[in-house]
Design a protein around this motif. Structure first.
Motif, PDB file in Angstrom:
ATOM      1  N   ALA A  31       2.301  18.901  -3.865  1.00  0.00           N
ATOM      2  CA  ALA A  31       2.902  20.229  -4.008  1.00  0.00           C
ATOM      3  C   ALA A  31       4.281  20.309  -3.361  1.00  0.00           C
ATOM      4  CB  ALA A  31       1.961  21.278  -3.420  1.00  0.00           C
ATOM      5  N   SER A  32       4.434  19.778  -2.130  1.00  0.00           N
ATOM      6  CA  SER A  32       5.702  20.023  -1.443  1.00  0.00           C
ATOM      7  C   SER A  32       6.837  19.182  -2.033  1.00  0.00           C
ATOM      8  CB  SER A  32       5.566  19.829   0.067  1.00  0.00           C
ATOM      9  OG  SER A  32       5.551  18.475   0.404  1.00  0.00           O
ATOM     10  N   LEU A  33       6.507  18.037  -2.662  1.00  0.00           N
ATOM     11  CA  LEU A  33       7.550  17.263  -3.355  1.00  0.00           C
ATOM     12  C   LEU A  33       7.741  17.742  -4.799  1.00  0.00           C
ATOM     13  CD1 LEU A  33       6.863  13.536  -2.307  1.00  0.00           C
ATOM     14  CD2 LEU A  33       8.868  14.903  -1.740  1.00  0.00           C
ATOM     15  N   GLY A  34       6.757  18.507  -5.291  1.00  0.00           N
ATOM     16  CA  GLY A  34       6.821  18.944  -6.684  1.00  0.00           C
ATOM     17  C   GLY A  34       6.513  17.832  -7.672  1.00  0.00           C
ATOM     18  N   TRP A  35       5.769  16.805  -7.229  1.00  0.00           N
ATOM     19  CA  TRP A  35       5.424  15.686  -8.116  1.00  0.00           C
ATOM     20  C   TRP A  35       4.134  15.988  -8.873  1.00  0.00           C
ATOM     21  CZ3 TRP A  35       6.101  10.141  -5.709  1.00  0.00           C
ATOM     22  CH2 TRP A  35       7.432   9.975  -5.290  1.00  0.00           C
ATOM     23  N   ARG A  36       4.094  15.566 -10.147  1.00  0.00           N
ATOM     24  CA  ARG A  36       2.858  15.622 -10.934  1.00  0.00           C
ATOM     25  C   ARG A  36       2.746  14.345 -11.754  1.00  0.00           C
ATOM     26  NH1 ARG A  36       0.349  20.521 -10.833  1.00  0.00           N
ATOM     27  NH2 ARG A  36      -1.099  19.832 -12.420  1.00  0.00           N
ATOM     28  N   ASN A  37       1.583  13.704 -11.653  1.00  0.00           N
ATOM     29  CA  ASN A  37       1.279  12.526 -12.488  1.00  0.00           C
ATOM     30  C   ASN A  37       2.370  11.453 -12.439  1.00  0.00           C
ATOM     31  OD1 ASN A  37      -1.248  13.513 -13.448  1.00  0.00           O
ATOM     32  ND2 ASN A  37      -0.119  14.939 -14.751  1.00  0.00           N
ATOM     33  N   VAL A  38       2.686  11.002 -11.240  1.00  0.00           N
ATOM     34  CA  VAL A  38       3.694   9.954 -11.069  1.00  0.00           C
ATOM     35  C   VAL A  38       2.974   8.606 -10.898  1.00  0.00           C
ATOM     36  CG1 VAL A  38       5.602   9.119  -9.655  1.00  0.00           C
ATOM     37  CG2 VAL A  38       5.268  11.592  -9.971  1.00  0.00           C
ATOM     38  N   PRO A  39       3.180   7.651 -11.815  1.00  0.00           N
ATOM     39  CA  PRO A  39       2.459   6.367 -11.749  1.00  0.00           C
ATOM     40  C   PRO A  39       3.099   5.411 -10.736  1.00  0.00           C
ATOM     41  CG  PRO A  39       3.849   6.423 -13.700  1.00  0.00           C
ATOM     42  CD  PRO A  39       4.045   7.746 -13.003  1.00  0.00           C
TER      43      PRO A  39
ATOM     44  N   GLY B 169       0.853  -1.188   0.000  1.00  0.00           N
ATOM     45  CA  GLY B 169       0.000   0.000   0.000  1.00  0.00           C
ATOM     46  C   GLY B 169       0.886   1.234   0.000  1.00  0.00           C
ATOM     47  N   VAL B 170       0.612   2.131  -0.932  1.00  0.00           N
ATOM     48  CA  VAL B 170       1.385   3.384  -1.001  1.00  0.00           C
ATOM     49  C   VAL B 170       0.482   4.526  -0.542  1.00  0.00           C
ATOM     50  CG1 VAL B 170       2.650   4.983  -2.495  1.00  0.00           C
ATOM     51  CG2 VAL B 170       2.688   2.523  -2.976  1.00  0.00           C
ATOM     52  N   ALA B 171       0.966   5.319   0.405  1.00  0.00           N
ATOM     53  CA  ALA B 171       0.214   6.491   0.848  1.00  0.00           C
ATOM     54  C   ALA B 171       1.086   7.726   0.657  1.00  0.00           C
ATOM     55  CB  ALA B 171      -0.181   6.360   2.317  1.00  0.00           C
ATOM     56  N   ALA B 172       0.471   8.787   0.156  1.00  0.00           N
ATOM     57  CA  ALA B 172       1.188  10.053  -0.012  1.00  0.00           C
ATOM     58  C   ALA B 172       0.217  11.188   0.250  1.00  0.00           C
ATOM     59  CB  ALA B 172       1.766  10.167  -1.423  1.00  0.00           C
ATOM     60  N   GLY B 173       0.763  12.331   0.615  1.00  0.00           N
ATOM     61  CA  GLY B 173      -0.084  13.510   0.806  1.00  0.00           C
ATOM     62  C   GLY B 173      -0.550  14.043  -0.538  1.00  0.00           C
ATOM     63  N   GLY B 174      -1.494  14.948  -0.484  1.00  0.00           N
ATOM     64  CA  GLY B 174      -1.950  15.593  -1.710  1.00  0.00           C
ATOM     65  C   GLY B 174      -2.943  14.745  -2.482  1.00  0.00           C
ATOM     66  N   TRP B 175      -2.927  14.933  -3.811  1.00  0.00           N
ATOM     67  CA  TRP B 175      -3.949  14.325  -4.678  1.00  0.00           C
ATOM     68  C   TRP B 175      -3.418  13.008  -5.231  1.00  0.00           C
ATOM     69  CZ3 TRP B 175      -6.068  17.254  -9.614  1.00  0.00           C
ATOM     70  CH2 TRP B 175      -7.010  16.436 -10.260  1.00  0.00           C
ATOM     71  N   VAL B 176      -4.031  11.898  -4.783  1.00  0.00           N
ATOM     72  CA  VAL B 176      -3.658  10.576  -5.279  1.00  0.00           C
ATOM     73  C   VAL B 176      -4.877   9.963  -5.966  1.00  0.00           C
ATOM     74  CG1 VAL B 176      -2.810   8.273  -4.677  1.00  0.00           C
ATOM     75  CG2 VAL B 176      -2.009  10.266  -3.392  1.00  0.00           C
ATOM     76  N   ASP B 177      -4.716   9.605  -7.228  1.00  0.00           N
ATOM     77  CA  ASP B 177      -5.786   8.967  -7.989  1.00  0.00           C
ATOM     78  C   ASP B 177      -5.757   7.466  -7.676  1.00  0.00           C
ATOM     79  OD1 ASP B 177      -7.281   7.625  -9.896  1.00  0.00           O
ATOM     80  OD2 ASP B 177      -6.707   8.949 -11.548  1.00  0.00           O
ATOM     81  N   THR B 178      -6.713   7.027  -6.867  1.00  0.00           N
ATOM     82  CA  THR B 178      -6.715   5.653  -6.375  1.00  0.00           C
ATOM     83  C   THR B 178      -6.929   4.642  -7.496  1.00  0.00           C
ATOM     84  OG1 THR B 178      -7.735   6.562  -4.415  1.00  0.00           O
ATOM     85  CG2 THR B 178      -7.746   4.177  -4.607  1.00  0.00           C
ATOM     86  N   ASP B 179      -7.877   4.939  -8.406  1.00  0.00           N
ATOM     87  CA  ASP B 179      -8.195   3.982  -9.470  1.00  0.00           C
ATOM     88  C   ASP B 179      -6.978   3.691 -10.345  1.00  0.00           C
ATOM     89  OD1 ASP B 179     -10.762   3.738  -8.642  1.00  0.00           O
ATOM     90  OD2 ASP B 179     -11.570   5.230 -10.034  1.00  0.00           O
ATOM     91  N   ASN B 180      -6.211   4.720 -10.633  1.00  0.00           N
ATOM     92  CA  ASN B 180      -5.079   4.563 -11.550  1.00  0.00           C
ATOM     93  C   ASN B 180      -3.739   4.416 -10.844  1.00  0.00           C
ATOM     94  OD1 ASN B 180      -6.518   4.762 -14.132  1.00  0.00           O
ATOM     95  ND2 ASN B 180      -7.065   6.793 -13.376  1.00  0.00           N
ATOM     96  N   GLY B 181      -3.731   4.538  -9.502  1.00  0.00           N
ATOM     97  CA  GLY B 181      -2.474   4.383  -8.770  1.00  0.00           C
ATOM     98  C   GLY B 181      -1.462   5.465  -9.090  1.00  0.00           C
ATOM     99  N   VAL B 182      -1.953   6.688  -9.255  1.00  0.00           N
ATOM    100  CA  VAL B 182      -1.083   7.791  -9.696  1.00  0.00           C
ATOM    101  C   VAL B 182      -1.091   8.919  -8.648  1.00  0.00           C
ATOM    102  CG1 VAL B 182      -0.834   9.631 -11.430  1.00  0.00           C
ATOM    103  CG2 VAL B 182      -1.421   7.301 -12.150  1.00  0.00           C
ATOM    104  N   VAL B 183       0.096   9.411  -8.282  1.00  0.00           N
ATOM    105  CA  VAL B 183       0.161  10.653  -7.499  1.00  0.00           C
ATOM    106  C   VAL B 183      -0.009  11.794  -8.499  1.00  0.00           C
ATOM    107  CG1 VAL B 183       1.583  12.137  -6.034  1.00  0.00           C
ATOM    108  CG2 VAL B 183       1.639   9.647  -5.724  1.00  0.00           C
ATOM    109  N   VAL B 184      -1.188  12.390  -8.496  1.00  0.00           N
ATOM    110  CA  VAL B 184      -1.506  13.415  -9.495  1.00  0.00           C
ATOM    111  C   VAL B 184      -0.772  14.718  -9.170  1.00  0.00           C
ATOM    112  CG1 VAL B 184      -3.361  14.743 -10.583  1.00  0.00           C
ATOM    113  CG2 VAL B 184      -3.773  12.374  -9.875  1.00  0.00           C
ATOM    114  N   GLU B 185      -0.802  15.080  -7.892  1.00  0.00           N
ATOM    115  CA  GLU B 185      -0.154  16.335  -7.506  1.00  0.00           C
ATOM    116  C   GLU B 185       0.269  16.279  -6.046  1.00  0.00           C
ATOM    117  OE1 GLU B 185      -2.686  19.732  -7.796  1.00  0.00           O
ATOM    118  OE2 GLU B 185      -1.017  21.131  -7.886  1.00  0.00           O
TER     119      GLU B 185
END
Ligand SMILES: [Zn+2]
Length: 367
Positions: A151-159, A133-149
């Motif tokens: 902010a503090s890590l500067g990640w966008r759309n990371v699968p 199980g992967v948990a991260a702050g911010g916007w995580v798209d559960t269906d697709n398993g993607v960290v969408v945004e």
């Protein structure tokens, strides 16, 4: 939605060890159905018959209680935070069996996820968990398993799901840590009876999770729970989007450390409650707004000082009582996280995997 085996498994989790007849009474399922589901769950190593038959007043056949099998299966958690990842191994009752922190060398997704993938085989040894199980702050798209945004890590759309599943060969599930922790509360925490829960997480990222009718609300692409820009903060502070007075820009760990002359959170928490009282009141302002929108049975707040200092919990409750129309008895309905500051990140990752397992156990476990 979950079926009868999930209902049986959750009854055992909550009240076990339990005789099958008691499970039938608690769930409204037929005794024959309960026996069949217990058999399927036992075949997959999820429940086990406990020691010693329990007879009912010496009459009738013995009732052998069943309980969650904590000896056979585990799940793995990967929590991705601002400065480090936390790997964890949990049993099926959510107990943290092992944990390891991996500090980030830099914050690019490739570097962080490669470090996690390299550390996992050593961390797991010969244990093969049911899932990661992967948990991260911010916007995580559960269906697709993607960290969408994030902010503090500067990640966008990371699968993250695809990357870690490819690296490990294990099933991977991802969710926001606000939702992961509310799932952990429902399964193992203090609030598990509640049908409606609002969870507010305040750390380096600030976000929320909403449970109604026992189900977590996600909305399209799982974007629900973004409370970072509620205008309840210090009007003298501008967020990354240029707005004045945003919630996250005022109360995040980073923002609060800046306010207190750069002293680290860890150092501040070893002192007294004073540097945190204003933060608790600001969190209370946001919480009161959200409380009246959602009208939950319970509001859970995961914020270090509220968990650590009784004065901060009192300040939070007082602010909510002052500003909310609906929250009449905050001492009963506004609660700090059930998980202490040391275990909260280790629990969050594992809870993502356990949440999936307890929702549909027969699809997610093999014997
Ligand atoms: Zn903003």
């Amino acid at each position: 939605m979950s079926g009868a085996p999930a209902t049986v498994l959750r009854a055992v989790l909550r009240h076990g060890p339990l005789a099958r007849s008691t499970i039938a009474r608690l769930t409204g399922l037929s005794p024959a159905g309960v026996s069949r589901h217990c058999g399927s769950l036992a075949d997959r190593g999820l429940v086990v018959e406990t020691e010693g038959p329990v007879s009912r007043n010496g009459m009738g056949r013995p009732h052998v209680p069943v309980d969650i099998d904590t000896a056979r299966h585990t799940v793995c958690g990967v929590h991705i935070a601002h400065t480090q990842c936390t790997l964890s191994l949990l049993d099926l009752r959510g107990k943290v069996l092992a944990r390891q922190e991996i500090p980030h060398e830099d914050q690019t997704p490739g570097t962080i996820l490669r470090a996690v993938a390299e550390a996992l085989p050593v961390f797991l040894g010969d244990r093969r968990p049911l899932a990661i199980g992967v948990a991260a702050g911010g916007w995580v798209d559960t269906d697709n398993g993607v960290v969408v945004e994030h902010a503090s890590l500067g990640w966008r759309n990371v699968p993250v799901r695809e990357i870690l599943a490819t690296a490990t060969g294990l099933p991977v599930h991802a969710d926001s840590h606000a939702r992961a922790l509310v799932r952990a509360e429902q399964l193992f925490g203090e609030v598990r009876a509640s049908e409606s829960v609002l969870h507010l997480f305040v750390g380096n990222v600030v976000d929320a999770a909403i449970v109604t009718g026992g189900q977590t609300h996600r909305g399209p692409r799982s974007a629900a729970g973004d409370v970072a820009h509620l205008p309840v903060g210090d009007p003298g502070i501008r967020c990354g989007r240029g707005h004045a007075g945003c919630f996250e820009a005022t109360v995040s760990d980073e923002a609060w450390a800046r306010r207190t002359a750069g002293v680290s959170m860890r150092k501040l928490l070893s002192g007294n409650a004073d540097p945190f009282l204003e933060r608790a009141r600001t969190v209370g302002r946001a919480a009161a707004l959200l409380y009246d929108v959602v009208n939950p049975e319970v509001l859970v707040v995961t914020e270090a000082s509220v968990i650590h200092f009784p004065e901060c919990l009192r300040a939070l409750r007082a602010e909510i009582a002052e500003r909310s129309h609906l929250c009449a008895a905050p001492e009963h309905t506004v609660l700090p996280s059930s998980f202490d500051g040391d275990s909260v990140l280790a629990v969050a990752g594992g809870a993502v995997a356990l949440g999936v397992l307890y929702a549909d156990p027969l699809s997610h476990a093999v014997g």
